[in-house]
Scaffold this active site. Structure first.
Site, PDB file in Angstrom:
ATOM      1  N   ASP A  14       0.870  -1.165   0.000  1.00 14.37           N
ATOM      2  CA  ASP A  14       0.000   0.000   0.000  1.00 14.37           C
ATOM      3  C   ASP A  14       0.916   1.226   0.000  1.00 14.37           C
ATOM      4  O   ASP A  14       2.101   1.132   0.329  1.00 14.37           O
ATOM      5  CB  ASP A  14      -0.886  -0.042   1.252  1.00 14.37           C
ATOM      6  CG  ASP A  14      -1.670   1.228   1.461  1.00 14.37           C
ATOM      7  OD1 ASP A  14      -2.354   1.680   0.518  1.00 14.37           O
ATOM      8  OD2 ASP A  14      -1.596   1.792   2.572  1.00 14.37           O
ATOM      9  N   ASP A  16      -0.084   5.084   0.958  1.00 12.68           N
ATOM     10  CA  ASP A  16      -0.264   6.111   1.985  1.00 12.68           C
ATOM     11  C   ASP A  16      -0.204   5.516   3.389  1.00 12.68           C
ATOM     12  O   ASP A  16      -0.895   4.543   3.699  1.00 12.68           O
ATOM     13  CB  ASP A  16      -1.608   6.809   1.802  1.00 12.68           C
ATOM     14  CG  ASP A  16      -1.734   7.466   0.435  1.00 12.68           C
ATOM     15  OD1 ASP A  16      -0.712   7.554  -0.280  1.00 12.68           O
ATOM     16  OD2 ASP A  16      -2.848   7.878   0.077  1.00 12.68           O
ATOM     17  N   ASP A 187      -1.366  -0.287   6.238  1.00 10.66           N
ATOM     18  CA  ASP A 187      -1.656   0.313   7.545  1.00 10.66           C
ATOM     19  C   ASP A 187      -3.117   0.190   7.937  1.00 10.66           C
ATOM     20  O   ASP A 187      -3.471   0.424   9.093  1.00 10.66           O
ATOM     21  CB  ASP A 187      -1.309   1.805   7.514  1.00 10.66           C
ATOM     22  CG  ASP A 187      -2.272   2.586   6.642  1.00 10.66           C
ATOM     23  OD1 ASP A 187      -3.092   3.353   7.179  1.00 10.66           O
ATOM     24  OD2 ASP A 187      -2.228   2.419   5.412  1.00 10.66           O
TER      25      ASP A 187
END
Length: 271
Positions: A14, A16, A187
Protein backbone atom coordinates in the site's frame (compact mmCIF):
# COMPACT_ATOMS: atom_id res chain seq x y z
CA UNK A 1 -1.64 -19.91 -16.08
CA UNK A 2 -1.99 -22.77 -13.54
CA UNK A 3 -1.02 -22.53 -9.88
CA UNK A 4 1.92 -24.86 -10.52
CA UNK A 5 3.30 -22.40 -13.07
CA UNK A 6 3.21 -19.46 -10.65
CA UNK A 7 6.71 -19.38 -9.24
CA UNK A 8 7.52 -15.66 -9.00
CA UNK A 9 7.18 -13.86 -5.68
CA UNK A 10 5.91 -10.32 -5.17
CA UNK A 11 5.82 -7.83 -2.31
CA UNK A 12 2.61 -5.77 -2.48
CA UNK A 13 2.82 -2.37 -0.81
CA UNK A 14 0.00 0.00 0.00
CA UNK A 15 1.23 3.59 -0.45
CA UNK A 16 -0.26 6.11 1.99
CA UNK A 17 0.89 5.68 5.63
CA UNK A 18 2.73 2.52 4.54
CA UNK A 19 5.46 3.77 2.20
CA UNK A 20 4.91 7.52 2.57
CA UNK A 21 3.68 9.40 5.64
CA UNK A 22 0.99 11.40 3.84
CA UNK A 23 -1.94 11.07 1.50
CA UNK A 24 -0.43 10.91 -1.97
CA UNK A 25 -3.71 12.27 -3.35
CA UNK A 26 -3.15 15.49 -1.37
CA UNK A 27 0.64 15.66 -1.30
CA UNK A 28 0.88 17.71 -4.50
CA UNK A 29 -1.58 20.43 -3.50
CA UNK A 30 1.09 23.09 -3.01
CA UNK A 31 2.51 22.56 -6.55
CA UNK A 32 -1.07 22.57 -7.85
CA UNK A 33 -1.60 25.89 -6.07
CA UNK A 34 1.57 27.31 -7.63
CA UNK A 35 0.38 26.03 -11.01
CA UNK A 36 -2.90 27.92 -10.69
CA UNK A 37 -5.13 24.86 -10.21
CA UNK A 38 -6.03 25.67 -6.61
CA UNK A 39 -7.10 28.85 -4.86
CA UNK A 40 -5.59 29.79 -1.49
CA UNK A 41 -8.85 28.78 0.19
CA UNK A 42 -8.86 25.40 -1.57
CA UNK A 43 -5.25 24.87 -0.50
CA UNK A 44 -6.23 25.45 3.12
CA UNK A 45 -9.09 22.96 2.81
CA UNK A 46 -6.66 20.43 1.35
CA UNK A 47 -4.31 20.98 4.30
CA UNK A 48 -7.14 20.31 6.73
CA UNK A 49 -8.08 17.16 4.79
CA UNK A 50 -4.45 16.02 5.01
CA UNK A 51 -4.45 16.54 8.78
CA UNK A 52 -7.66 14.57 9.15
CA UNK A 53 -6.17 11.78 7.05
CA UNK A 54 -2.99 11.67 9.12
CA UNK A 55 -4.64 11.68 12.52
CA UNK A 56 -7.63 9.38 11.95
CA UNK A 57 -8.07 5.75 11.01
CA UNK A 58 -8.79 4.97 7.37
CA UNK A 59 -12.23 3.46 7.87
CA UNK A 60 -14.77 3.46 5.05
CA UNK A 61 -16.35 6.73 6.16
CA UNK A 62 -13.10 8.67 6.33
CA UNK A 63 -11.86 7.23 3.05
CA UNK A 64 -15.10 8.11 1.29
CA UNK A 65 -14.88 11.67 2.63
CA UNK A 66 -11.31 11.96 1.35
CA UNK A 67 -12.26 10.47 -2.03
CA UNK A 68 -15.08 12.98 -2.45
CA UNK A 69 -12.80 15.86 -1.45
CA UNK A 70 -10.17 14.85 -4.01
CA UNK A 71 -12.60 14.23 -6.88
CA UNK A 72 -14.44 17.49 -6.20
CA UNK A 73 -11.14 19.35 -6.01
CA UNK A 74 -9.89 17.94 -9.33
CA UNK A 75 -13.09 18.23 -11.36
CA UNK A 76 -12.41 20.31 -14.46
CA UNK A 77 -8.62 20.19 -14.17
CA UNK A 78 -6.53 19.59 -17.28
CA UNK A 79 -5.24 16.02 -16.93
CA UNK A 80 -2.00 16.66 -18.82
CA UNK A 81 -1.22 19.70 -16.68
CA UNK A 82 -1.66 17.59 -13.57
CA UNK A 83 0.73 14.93 -14.87
CA UNK A 84 3.25 17.62 -15.82
CA UNK A 85 3.16 19.24 -12.37
CA UNK A 86 3.52 15.87 -10.64
CA UNK A 87 6.51 14.95 -12.82
CA UNK A 88 8.23 18.30 -12.25
CA UNK A 89 7.80 18.30 -8.45
CA UNK A 90 7.95 14.57 -7.68
CA UNK A 91 11.33 14.58 -5.96
CA UNK A 92 10.57 17.76 -4.01
CA UNK A 93 7.21 16.50 -2.74
CA UNK A 94 7.65 12.77 -2.22
CA UNK A 95 11.21 12.06 -1.16
CA UNK A 96 10.96 13.91 2.21
CA UNK A 97 7.90 11.91 3.28
CA UNK A 98 9.05 8.38 2.40
CA UNK A 99 9.55 6.15 5.41
CA UNK A 100 13.24 5.09 5.47
CA UNK A 101 12.14 1.73 6.89
CA UNK A 102 9.89 1.22 3.87
CA UNK A 103 12.85 1.80 1.57
CA UNK A 104 14.80 -0.81 3.55
CA UNK A 105 11.97 -3.32 3.18
CA UNK A 106 11.78 -2.67 -0.55
CA UNK A 107 15.55 -3.15 -0.84
CA UNK A 108 15.39 -6.42 1.11
CA UNK A 109 12.71 -7.78 -1.19
CA UNK A 110 14.69 -6.73 -4.25
CA UNK A 111 17.78 -8.50 -2.91
CA UNK A 112 15.65 -11.63 -2.43
CA UNK A 113 14.58 -11.45 -6.08
CA UNK A 114 11.00 -10.40 -5.37
CA UNK A 115 9.03 -8.00 -7.56
CA UNK A 116 7.77 -4.78 -5.97
CA UNK A 117 4.09 -3.95 -6.52
CA UNK A 118 2.68 -0.60 -5.43
CA UNK A 119 -1.09 -0.60 -5.09
CA UNK A 120 -3.06 2.42 -3.92
CA UNK A 121 -6.49 4.03 -3.85
CA UNK A 122 -4.90 7.29 -5.02
CA UNK A 123 -5.02 8.25 -8.67
CA UNK A 124 -2.60 6.76 -11.17
CA UNK A 125 -1.40 10.29 -11.97
CA UNK A 126 0.31 10.31 -8.56
CA UNK A 127 0.89 6.61 -7.96
CA UNK A 128 2.67 5.78 -11.22
CA UNK A 129 5.40 8.47 -10.88
CA UNK A 130 5.88 7.56 -7.21
CA UNK A 131 6.19 3.92 -8.21
CA UNK A 132 8.83 4.85 -10.76
CA UNK A 133 10.71 6.86 -8.12
CA UNK A 134 10.67 3.84 -5.79
CA UNK A 135 11.61 1.39 -8.53
CA UNK A 136 8.34 -0.57 -8.42
CA UNK A 137 7.85 -3.26 -11.05
CA UNK A 138 4.06 -2.91 -11.13
CA UNK A 139 1.76 -0.07 -10.11
CA UNK A 140 -2.01 0.02 -9.66
CA UNK A 141 -4.09 3.02 -8.66
CA UNK A 142 -7.54 4.47 -9.10
CA UNK A 143 -8.45 5.78 -12.54
CA UNK A 144 -10.27 9.08 -12.76
CA UNK A 145 -12.47 9.62 -15.81
CA UNK A 146 -11.14 12.12 -18.33
CA UNK A 147 -13.52 13.82 -20.78
CA UNK A 148 -12.11 16.15 -23.45
CA UNK A 149 -8.79 16.20 -21.60
CA UNK A 150 -10.31 17.24 -18.25
CA UNK A 151 -11.31 15.32 -15.12
CA UNK A 152 -15.07 14.80 -15.04
CA UNK A 153 -15.34 14.13 -11.29
CA UNK A 154 -16.17 10.45 -11.87
CA UNK A 155 -13.95 7.42 -11.19
CA UNK A 156 -13.66 4.57 -13.69
CA UNK A 157 -11.81 2.26 -11.29
CA UNK A 158 -11.56 2.76 -7.53
CA UNK A 159 -8.61 0.72 -6.23
CA UNK A 160 -9.94 0.42 -2.70
CA UNK A 161 -11.22 -2.27 -0.35
CA UNK A 162 -12.41 -5.39 -2.15
CA UNK A 163 -11.13 -4.00 -5.44
CA UNK A 164 -7.57 -4.12 -4.08
CA UNK A 165 -8.00 -7.85 -3.59
CA UNK A 166 -9.31 -8.15 -7.14
CA UNK A 167 -6.31 -6.15 -8.38
CA UNK A 168 -3.91 -8.49 -6.55
CA UNK A 169 -5.51 -11.51 -8.23
CA UNK A 170 -5.36 -9.82 -11.64
CA UNK A 171 -1.72 -8.84 -11.25
CA UNK A 172 -0.79 -12.31 -10.00
CA UNK A 173 -2.47 -13.86 -13.02
CA UNK A 174 -0.74 -11.49 -15.43
CA UNK A 175 2.72 -11.78 -13.87
CA UNK A 176 2.69 -15.36 -12.61
CA UNK A 177 3.06 -14.55 -8.92
CA UNK A 178 2.82 -17.29 -6.30
CA UNK A 179 0.55 -15.54 -3.80
CA UNK A 180 1.04 -18.18 -1.11
CA UNK A 181 4.72 -17.22 -0.94
CA UNK A 182 4.22 -13.50 -1.60
CA UNK A 183 4.12 -10.58 0.85
CA UNK A 184 1.83 -7.61 1.46
CA UNK A 185 2.06 -4.51 3.64
CA UNK A 186 -0.59 -1.98 4.70
CA UNK A 187 -1.66 0.31 7.54
CA UNK A 188 -5.43 0.04 7.20
CA UNK A 189 -8.03 -2.57 8.01
CA UNK A 190 -9.74 -1.60 4.74
CA UNK A 191 -6.84 -3.34 2.98
CA UNK A 192 -7.65 -6.74 4.48
CA UNK A 193 -8.80 -7.97 1.02
CA UNK A 194 -5.23 -7.37 -0.23
CA UNK A 195 -3.47 -8.69 2.88
CA UNK A 196 -5.56 -11.84 2.99
CA UNK A 197 -4.49 -12.76 -0.55
CA UNK A 198 -0.87 -13.49 0.36
CA UNK A 199 0.91 -16.00 2.54
CA UNK A 200 3.00 -13.37 4.32
CA UNK A 201 0.86 -10.36 5.28
CA UNK A 202 2.35 -7.65 7.51
CA UNK A 203 1.10 -4.34 8.88
CA UNK A 204 2.78 -0.93 9.07
CA UNK A 205 1.69 1.66 11.67
CA UNK A 206 -1.67 -0.13 11.66
CA UNK A 207 -4.96 1.31 12.77
CA UNK A 208 -6.46 -0.16 15.94
CA UNK A 209 -8.61 -2.79 14.25
CA UNK A 210 -5.84 -3.97 11.94
CA UNK A 211 -3.30 -4.10 14.79
CA UNK A 212 -5.66 -6.31 16.79
CA UNK A 213 -6.28 -8.58 13.79
CA UNK A 214 -2.53 -8.80 13.07
CA UNK A 215 -1.73 -9.73 16.67
CA UNK A 216 -4.47 -12.37 16.77
CA UNK A 217 -3.17 -13.92 13.54
CA UNK A 218 0.54 -13.57 14.34
CA UNK A 219 1.22 -11.21 11.44
CA UNK A 220 4.39 -9.16 11.59
CA UNK A 221 3.81 -5.61 12.88
CA UNK A 222 6.06 -2.69 11.93
CA UNK A 223 5.99 0.70 13.63
CA UNK A 224 7.80 3.19 11.40
CA UNK A 225 8.97 6.53 12.79
CA UNK A 226 7.61 9.54 10.92
CA UNK A 227 10.21 10.89 8.46
CA UNK A 228 11.54 14.38 8.95
CA UNK A 229 9.65 16.96 6.88
CA UNK A 230 12.73 18.06 4.92
CA UNK A 231 14.45 19.02 8.13
CA UNK A 232 11.80 21.63 8.95
CA UNK A 233 11.73 22.76 12.57
CA UNK A 234 8.35 22.21 14.26
CA UNK A 235 8.43 25.73 15.69
CA UNK A 236 5.74 27.05 18.02
CA UNK A 237 2.05 26.17 18.06
CA UNK A 238 1.30 29.77 17.11
CA UNK A 239 3.65 29.50 14.16
CA UNK A 240 1.93 26.38 12.92
CA UNK A 241 -1.45 28.09 13.23
CA UNK A 242 -0.23 30.97 11.08
CA UNK A 243 1.03 28.55 8.46
CA UNK A 244 -2.36 26.89 8.25
CA UNK A 245 -4.22 30.17 8.24
CA UNK A 246 -2.30 31.45 5.23
CA UNK A 247 -2.89 28.20 3.36
CA UNK A 248 0.67 28.35 1.95
CA UNK A 249 2.11 26.00 4.56
CA UNK A 250 -0.90 23.79 5.18
CA UNK A 251 0.72 20.59 3.97
CA UNK A 252 4.02 21.31 5.74
CA UNK A 253 2.07 21.99 8.95
CA UNK A 254 0.23 18.70 8.53
CA UNK A 255 3.52 16.84 8.29
CA UNK A 256 4.82 18.56 11.42
CA UNK A 257 1.70 17.76 13.45
CA UNK A 258 1.82 14.12 12.30
CA UNK A 259 5.51 13.90 13.26
CA UNK A 260 4.89 15.26 16.76
CA UNK A 261 1.74 13.17 17.30
CA UNK A 262 3.41 9.97 16.09
CA UNK A 263 6.47 10.59 18.27
CA UNK A 264 4.26 10.96 21.36
CA UNK A 265 1.84 8.14 20.50
CA UNK A 266 3.66 5.65 18.23
CA UNK A 267 0.97 2.97 18.59
CA UNK A 268 -2.08 5.24 18.42
CA UNK A 269 -1.11 7.65 15.60
CA UNK A 270 -2.84 5.57 12.96
CA UNK A 271 -5.72 4.45 15.16
Amino acid sequence: MTTAQRTRIAAFFDLDKTVIAQSSALAFTRPFYRGGLLSRRALLRAGIAQLQFLLTSADAGHVEKLRKHVTDMCTGWDAEQVRSIVAETLDEVVRPVVFPEALELIAQHREAGHDIVLISASGTEMVEPIGELLGADVVRGSIMRVVDGHYSGEIDFYCYGEQKGVAVDDIAGERGYDLLNSYAYSDSVTDRPMLDKVGHPAVVNPDKRLRQHAAENHWEIFDFAAPSASGRSPGTAAGRTVLCATGIGAIAAAAVVYTRHHALHPRQAAA
